[in-house]
Structure formats: C-alpha cells, structure tokens
Motif scaffolding. Structure first.
Motif, PDB file in Angstrom:
ATOM      1  N   MET A   1       1.016  -1.066   0.033  1.00 39.27           N
ATOM      2  CA  MET A   1      -0.290  -0.262  -0.070  1.00 39.27           C
ATOM      3  C   MET A   1       1.037   1.080  -0.235  1.00 39.27           C
ATOM      4  N   PHE A   2       1.715   1.362   0.566  1.00 33.06           N
ATOM      5  CA  PHE A   2       2.762   1.928   0.616  1.00 33.06           C
ATOM      6  C   PHE A   2       3.000   2.523  -0.574  1.00 33.06           C
ATOM      7  N   GLY A   3       3.833   1.286  -1.123  1.00 34.32           N
ATOM      8  CA  GLY A   3       4.559   1.573  -2.960  1.00 34.32           C
ATOM      9  C   GLY A   3       3.503   2.333  -3.352  1.00 34.32           C
ATOM     10  N   TYR A   4       2.063   2.112  -3.567  1.00 22.38           N
ATOM     11  CA  TYR A   4       1.011   2.429  -4.362  1.00 22.38           C
ATOM     12  C   TYR A   4       0.569   3.551  -4.299  1.00 22.38           C
ATOM     13  N   ALA A   5       0.127   4.236  -2.958  1.00 26.23           N
ATOM     14  CA  ALA A   5       0.649   5.866  -2.356  1.00 26.23           C
ATOM     15  C   ALA A   5       1.820   6.398  -3.069  1.00 26.23           C
ATOM     16  N   ILE A   7       3.243   6.071  -5.605  1.00 25.23           N
ATOM     17  CA  ILE A   7       3.528   6.482  -6.737  1.00 25.23           C
ATOM     18  C   ILE A   7       2.321   6.979  -6.902  1.00 25.23           C
ATOM     19  N   ALA A   8       0.654   6.995  -6.833  1.00 23.70           N
ATOM     20  CA  ALA A   8      -0.365   7.761  -6.710  1.00 23.70           C
ATOM     21  C   ALA A   8      -0.508   8.977  -7.379  1.00 23.70           C
ATOM     22  N   LEU A   9       0.552   9.736  -6.814  1.00 21.51           N
ATOM     23  CA  LEU A   9       0.589  11.229  -7.607  1.00 21.51           C
ATOM     24  C   LEU A   9       0.638  11.003  -9.443  1.00 21.51           C
ATOM     25  N   SER A  10       1.506  10.576  -9.455  1.00 22.84           N
ATOM     26  CA  SER A  10       2.516  10.327 -10.750  1.00 22.84           C
ATOM     27  C   SER A  10       1.091   9.612 -11.596  1.00 22.84           C
ATOM     28  N   MET A  11       0.436   8.532 -11.230  1.00 28.98           N
ATOM     29  CA  MET A  11      -0.071   7.198 -11.725  1.00 28.98           C
ATOM     30  C   MET A  11      -1.684   8.727 -12.407  1.00 28.98           C
ATOM     31  N   LEU A  12      -1.897   9.421 -10.917  1.00 28.46           N
ATOM     32  CA  LEU A  12      -2.826  10.521 -11.699  1.00 28.46           C
ATOM     33  C   LEU A  12      -2.681  11.446 -11.911  1.00 28.46           C
ATOM     34  N   PHE A  13      -1.433  11.598 -12.735  1.00 30.18           N
ATOM     35  CA  PHE A  13      -1.505  12.386 -13.617  1.00 30.18           C
ATOM     36  C   PHE A  13      -1.223  12.476 -15.147  1.00 30.18           C
ATOM     37  N   VAL A  14      -0.568  10.617 -15.132  1.00 31.83           N
ATOM     38  CA  VAL A  14      -0.257  10.195 -16.518  1.00 31.83           C
ATOM     39  C   VAL A  14      -1.863  10.057 -17.030  1.00 31.83           C
ATOM     40  N   THR A  15      -2.878   9.361 -16.040  1.00 31.20           N
ATOM     41  CA  THR A  15      -4.007   8.760 -16.574  1.00 31.20           C
ATOM     42  C   THR A  15      -4.264  10.435 -17.026  1.00 31.20           C
ATOM     43  N   VAL A  16      -4.942  11.508 -16.036  1.00 34.74           N
ATOM     44  CA  VAL A  16      -5.720  12.820 -16.808  1.00 34.74           C
ATOM     45  C   VAL A  16      -5.104  12.984 -17.580  1.00 34.74           C
ATOM     46  N   PHE A  17      -3.285  13.625 -18.201  1.00 36.33           N
ATOM     47  CA  PHE A  17      -3.385  14.145 -19.009  1.00 36.33           C
ATOM     48  C   PHE A  17      -2.772  13.121 -19.399  1.00 36.33           C
ATOM     49  N   THR A  18      -2.324  12.108 -19.712  1.00 31.65           N
ATOM     50  CA  THR A  18      -1.970  10.912 -21.013  1.00 31.65           C
ATOM     51  C   THR A  18      -3.106  10.077 -21.667  1.00 31.65           C
ATOM     52  N   PHE A  19      -3.651   9.258 -20.516  1.00 35.10           N
ATOM     53  CA  PHE A  19      -3.906   7.970 -20.940  1.00 35.10           C
ATOM     54  C   PHE A  19      -5.962   8.189 -21.123  1.00 35.10           C
ATOM     55  N   ILE A  20      -6.843   9.087 -20.408  1.00 30.64           N
ATOM     56  CA  ILE A  20      -7.776   9.515 -20.893  1.00 30.64           C
ATOM     57  C   ILE A  20      -7.850  10.440 -21.953  1.00 30.64           C
ATOM     58  N   PRO A  21      -6.844  11.022 -22.239  1.00 32.47           N
ATOM     59  CA  PRO A  21      -6.759  11.926 -24.247  1.00 32.47           C
ATOM     60  C   PRO A  21      -6.719  10.994 -24.993  1.00 32.47           C
ATOM     61  N   ILE A  22      -5.794  10.189 -25.035  1.00 34.31           N
ATOM     62  CA  ILE A  22      -6.061   8.894 -26.013  1.00 34.31           C
ATOM     63  C   ILE A  22      -7.286   7.842 -26.471  1.00 34.31           C
ATOM     64  N   LEU A  23      -7.922   7.887 -25.007  1.00 35.12           N
ATOM     65  CA  LEU A  23      -8.874   6.877 -24.903  1.00 35.12           C
ATOM     66  C   LEU A  23     -10.040   8.646 -25.294  1.00 35.12           C
ATOM     67  N   ALA A  24     -10.173   9.357 -25.275  1.00 33.91           N
ATOM     68  CA  ALA A  24     -11.346  10.696 -25.866  1.00 33.91           C
ATOM     69  C   ALA A  24     -10.783  10.653 -26.950  1.00 33.91           C
ATOM     70  N   SER A  25      -9.460  10.817 -27.595  1.00 34.44           N
ATOM     71  CA  SER A  25      -8.940  10.660 -29.402  1.00 34.44           C
ATOM     72  C   SER A  25      -9.180   9.786 -29.866  1.00 34.44           C
ATOM     73  N   LEU A  26      -9.593   8.533 -29.259  1.00 34.53           N
ATOM     74  CA  LEU A  26      -9.823   7.210 -29.904  1.00 34.53           C
ATOM     75  C   LEU A  26     -11.499   7.421 -30.178  1.00 34.53           C
ATOM     76  N   GLY A  27     -11.959   7.754 -29.536  1.00 33.22           N
ATOM     77  CA  GLY A  27     -13.547   7.521 -29.385  1.00 33.22           C
ATOM     78  C   GLY A  27     -13.864   9.200 -30.740  1.00 33.22           C
ATOM     79  N   LEU A  28     -13.314  10.369 -30.334  1.00 29.01           N
ATOM     80  CA  LEU A  28     -13.619  11.489 -31.369  1.00 29.01           C
ATOM     81  C   LEU A  28     -13.433  10.866 -32.230  1.00 29.01           C
ATOM     82  N   SER A  29     -12.273   9.093 -32.798  1.00 25.52           N
ATOM     83  CA  SER A  29     -11.844   9.673 -34.010  1.00 25.52           C
ATOM     84  C   SER A  29     -12.542   9.182 -35.184  1.00 25.52           C
ATOM     85  N   PHE A  30     -14.357   8.401 -34.368  1.00 28.28           N
ATOM     86  CA  PHE A  30     -14.801   7.327 -35.015  1.00 28.28           C
ATOM     87  C   PHE A  30     -16.661   8.888 -35.169  1.00 28.28           C
ATOM     88  N   PHE A  31     -15.983   9.813 -35.537  1.00 29.99           N
ATOM     89  CA  PHE A  31     -16.905  11.086 -34.428  1.00 29.99           C
ATOM     90  C   PHE A  31     -17.062  11.955 -36.252  1.00 29.99           C
TER      91      PHE A  31
END
Length: 285
Positions: A1-5, A7-31
C-alpha cells in the motif's frame, strides 16, 4: 500500500493527461464534430479519408524524412562528442561539457524557435548579414523548401543533442576498464576499440537514445510551426501541424483525432521495429 501511495500522484497525472486524452481521441475519431454542433457518428470514414488525403499523407512523409535525419545526426554527433570528451578531458571537463551541451535542452522550445527564426531570416537575419560582410550571397534558410527542412533539422539537433551526449558519456564511463586494457594488450587501436568494444557494450544505451529521439522527432511541431508555419508551401508541414490545422483551424476534430491515432500507431510500429532489430544489434552484459 505504501508503494502504491508513493506512485499515486504520478499515476493520477499520467491517467488524466495521457491515458484519458488518448481514449477520448480514439472515441472522437469515429465521429464528425465541429465543436459547435453535436457529434455525429462517422464510423471508419475518418480513417478512410486519411488514406486518400494527399496533403496529410505528404505531411507524414515529411515527418518521417525529417525524423530520420534528426535521429541520425543526433546519435552520430552525440556519440562523437561523447567519445571525444570521455577520452580527452578530466572529470571536471566531462562535468563542464555535460552541463554546457545540456543547457539548450532546458530552454523553451518556442523561445528557441523564435530566436532562431530571427537569426536565420533571409533578409534581416544575423547569419546572412555576416555572410554579406564576407562577400557571400545570402542563403534562403527558411524561404526554400530544402533550406527550411535542413535548417529546422539542424536547430532541433542542436537543442536535443545534449540529451544523447549525456547518455553516451555516462555509458562510456561505465565500460569496464579491464576489457579496454585487454583490447589494448591485444593491439587494438582507438578506432577498432571504439567499433568493436565500446559501441557494442553501450548498444543498449544507443537503442534507448534512438527510441526516445525518434518518438520526439515524430511529434515535431514547435520549430516548423513557429519558424515557417509549415512552409514554404508544405515543405515543413509535419503530421502534428496537419492535426492542428485540421482540428483547430478547420474545426474537424473527428478527423484530426483519427490523424492523431494513426500517428500514434505509426510511432508504436516503428518503435516495435527498432526493438526487433535490436535483437541482433544490441548486446546486453
């Protein structure tokens, strides 16, 4: 749990600014979506359009050509400087040169592009001014297609070469001295030692530098956009500039997202080829 804690901030940053935009672009590419009206389903139409859109295909060709030139020069110059500094300087000298070559990388890419745009201006630039003082005619650095491509490649290499230089200096310092002494006893000269001993031993670092440099070069945007706006003509219109023009100028965000996804897949494919080639070219201790 300490290890996850941790890396939590880094994973939150990558998720919000990388993974979610990629998924949003993928979905938007079909419209189809122009921001003003609601999105409408397009299916694979945006992807089919890509393969028949000559200007966008040309921008991908320009991107690949410039990326190959940037990576080749960046690796070659970085390795040459690293070998030179590693052999000819003291520890203080290596530290000084690592700092000096790395400094351009810390500068804002946009600021460097603006400064270089004035420096290489065909009419009022400092370089052509001093060429004129020497009795030489001005060079169309940014006003001819080939000149603009070469100029942008050189500027990118100048700013980025410090990264590969620092990597190669560190890798060369880690080469076992007993191996170098054995090669010297066997009569190997400097060039033979470099190509048969040092380069194979630092090949993992070369692979890493090549992958990172190619990924960055394939996303080239700031320098050509600020210095030439993709011109003259479309000589320096890269894939990312095409994405910007399609989305933010023509308000075709669905098609722009499709271009982004195709660029992502192309980068992944080329990176995969690099790793496949590394099986025969890279040697791990």
């Amino acid at each position: 749990m300490f290890g996850y804690a941790m890396i939590a901030l880094s994973m939150l940053f990558v998720t919000v600014f990388t993974f979610i935009p990629i998924l949003a672009s993928l979905g938007l590419s079909f419209f189809h979506w122009d921001v003003i009206s609601p999105p409408t389903w397009a299916g694979l139409e945006n992807y089919r359009r890509f393969f028949t859109d000559a200007p966008v295909l040309q921008s991908f060709g320009v991107t690949i050509v410039m990326a190959i030139a940037i990576v080749a020069l960046q690796l070659t110059i970085g390795l040459f400087l690293a070998v030179l500094v590693n052999q000819r300087t003291s520890t203080f000298g290596r530290t000084f040169f690592r700092t000096a070559f790395y400094l351009p990388l810390l500068a804002s890419t946009a600021a460097v592009a603006i400064f270089m745009g004035y420096l290489f201006d065909a009419k009022f630039g400092a370089i052509n001014y001093y060429l004129g003082l020497l009795g030489m005619s001005g060079v169309p650095w940014l006003t001819s297609p080939f000149g603009a491509q070469v100029t942008i490649v050189l500027i990118v290499v100048w700013q980025q070469v410090g990264f590969t230089f620092v990597l190669f200096v560190s890798a060369l310092m880690a080469v076992p001295t007993d191996v170098l002494e054995a090669s010297s006893i066997d009569g190997a000269g400097p060039l033979r030692t470099l190509f048969r001993i040092k380069i194979p031993l630092i090949s993992p670092t070369i692979l890493f530098a090549a992958v990172i440099a190619f990924i960055n070069a394939m996303q080239l945007f700031d320098q050509p956009f600020i210095m030439t706006k993709g011109g003259p003509g479309t000589a320096t219109t890269t894939a990312t500039i095409s994405m910007y023009q399609t989305g933010f100028q023509n308000l075709q965000f669905g098609y722009s997202s499709a271009i982004a996804i195709i660029l992502l897949l192309l980068i992944l494919a080329i990176t995969g080829i690099q790793f496949l080639a590394s099986r025969k070219l890279v040697f791990y201790q």
